[in-house]
Design an enzyme around this catalytic site. Structure first.
Site, PDB file in Angstrom:
ATOM      1  CB  CYS A  50      -1.124  -0.008   1.481  1.00 46.85           C
ATOM      2  SG  CYS A  50      -1.783   1.468   1.486  1.00 46.85           S
ATOM      3  CB  CYS A  60      -3.178   4.179  -5.287  1.00 48.02           C
ATOM      4  SG  CYS A  60      -4.355   3.212  -4.601  1.00 48.02           S
TER       5      CYS A  60
HETATM    6  N1  DGL Z   1      -4.144   0.341  -1.925  1.00 49.38           N
HETATM    7  C1  DGL Z   1      -3.723   1.705  -1.158  1.00 49.38           C
HETATM    8  C2  DGL Z   1      -2.473   2.452  -1.610  1.00 49.38           C
HETATM    9  O1  DGL Z   1      -1.759   1.864  -2.449  1.00 49.38           O
HETATM   10  C3  DGL Z   1      -4.686   2.795  -0.656  1.00 49.38           C
HETATM   11  C4  DGL Z   1      -6.043   2.536  -0.693  1.00 49.38           C
HETATM   12  C5  DGL Z   1      -6.826   3.536   0.220  1.00 49.38           C
HETATM   13  O2  DGL Z   1      -6.976   4.403  -0.026  1.00 49.38           O
HETATM   14  O3  DGL Z   1      -7.322   2.828   0.940  1.00 49.38           O
HETATM   15  O4  DGL Z   1      -2.332   3.473  -1.528  1.00 49.38           O
END
Ligand code: DGL
Length: 270
Positions: free
Chosen positions: A77, A191
């Site tokens: 993430c 993301c």
């Molecule tokens: N998958 C996450 C990232 O790479 C974040 C998604 C969210 O905002 O929860 O930032």
């Protein structure tokens, strides 16, 4: 038929985004046992403050690591990695691999020296991203775009819902339609949810663009760290996913099954 595991990685994200990283890990290492955690209860991370993430994540990752005993942890993430990686590392005794937005490769690929970084609203504000831009893209014009709706759209897609391409287009129009937008030739998908929408992103843009994410780099890092741990081969165990919160649904379970997580369980934590 697999007979052994040579390591156990805990993959962590706020939702399904980490599956884009799992795809890359699976291409390089099929002997790794994976335990996936989706922090559904606290999503979207991109709208949380630094303080909220810094107070939740080290505690949660400590608890998960104590429970599942992985050999290493992958924070799949960008929002969590760019906000709380040091704090998470400080409380864990296993190696922690974070996701670094792919600003360096995008800057190298760009001929127009105009790149865009699209991440959550949290990620594009972080000092960590400014630092990466200063270090690796100082010769580029960098357009930053935050979107929390794309996270939700990716979640919907992975639940089997039909995605309207206009939703995706609306999210990226400000960056391509704004100043210097026509010059953008590389976009960093900062993301982990966004590579899951690659098809829709591609068909929403008419100019030629390289879409760059960090999944492959994370997978390579996982492999090199695993080697340094000199782990013994162990009895093969299936990959499992745990979805934090009460709102699990059968389609989401099926999605995780299709990414190789044979067992998917709801996990009730506060
Ligand atoms: N998958 C996450 C990232 O790479 C974040 C998604 C969210 O905002 O929860 O930032």
């Amino acid at each position: 038929m697999k007979k052994f595991n040579t390591g156990h990685a805990l993959i962590f994200d706020s939702g399904v985004g980490g599956l884009s990283v799992v795809t890359e890990i699976a291409k390089l290492n099929t002997n790794l046992k994976l335990t996936y955690i989706a922090d559904d209860n606290f999503r979207p991370y991109g709208e949380k403050t630094e303080l909220q993430l810094k107070s939740r994540l080290p505690r949660l990752l400590w608890e998960l690591t104590e429970t599942f005993k992985p050999d290493l942890v992958v924070i799949a993430c960008n929002t969590a990695s760019t906000t709380a990686l040091d704090e998470i590392r400080a409380v864990l005794s296993v190696p922690v691999i974070g996701v670094v937005p792919a600003i360096k490769p995008a800057a190298n690929l760009s001929r127009t020296k105009t790149i865009a970084v699209i991440g959550t609203p949290g990620t594009v504000k972080r000092r960590y991203v400014d630092k990466l831009i200063n270090e690796h893209a100082s010769d580029c014009r960098v357009i930053l775009q935050g979107s929390v709706n794309l996270v939700d759209i990716a979640e919907k897609k992975m639940m089997g819902e039909k995605i309207n391409e206009d939703w995706v287009k609306t999210e990226i129009t400000p960056m391509f339609g704004g100043p210097y937008g026509a010059d953008i030739d590389a976009v960093v998908l900062a993301c982990t949810h966004f590579p899951l929408l690659l098809e829709e992103l591609k068909s929403s843009v008419s100019q030629s663009v390289n879409w760059v994410d960090s999944g492959d780099a994370v997978a390579r890092r996982v492999n090199s760290v695993i080697k340094t741990l000199h782990l013994e081969s162990r009895k093969f165990e299936t990959n499992k996913a745990f979805l934090i919160g009460p709102n699990t649904c059968i389609n989401r379970y099926k999605t995780f099954n299709s990414y190789g997580f044979e067992k998917v369980t709801g996990l009730l934590l506060d």
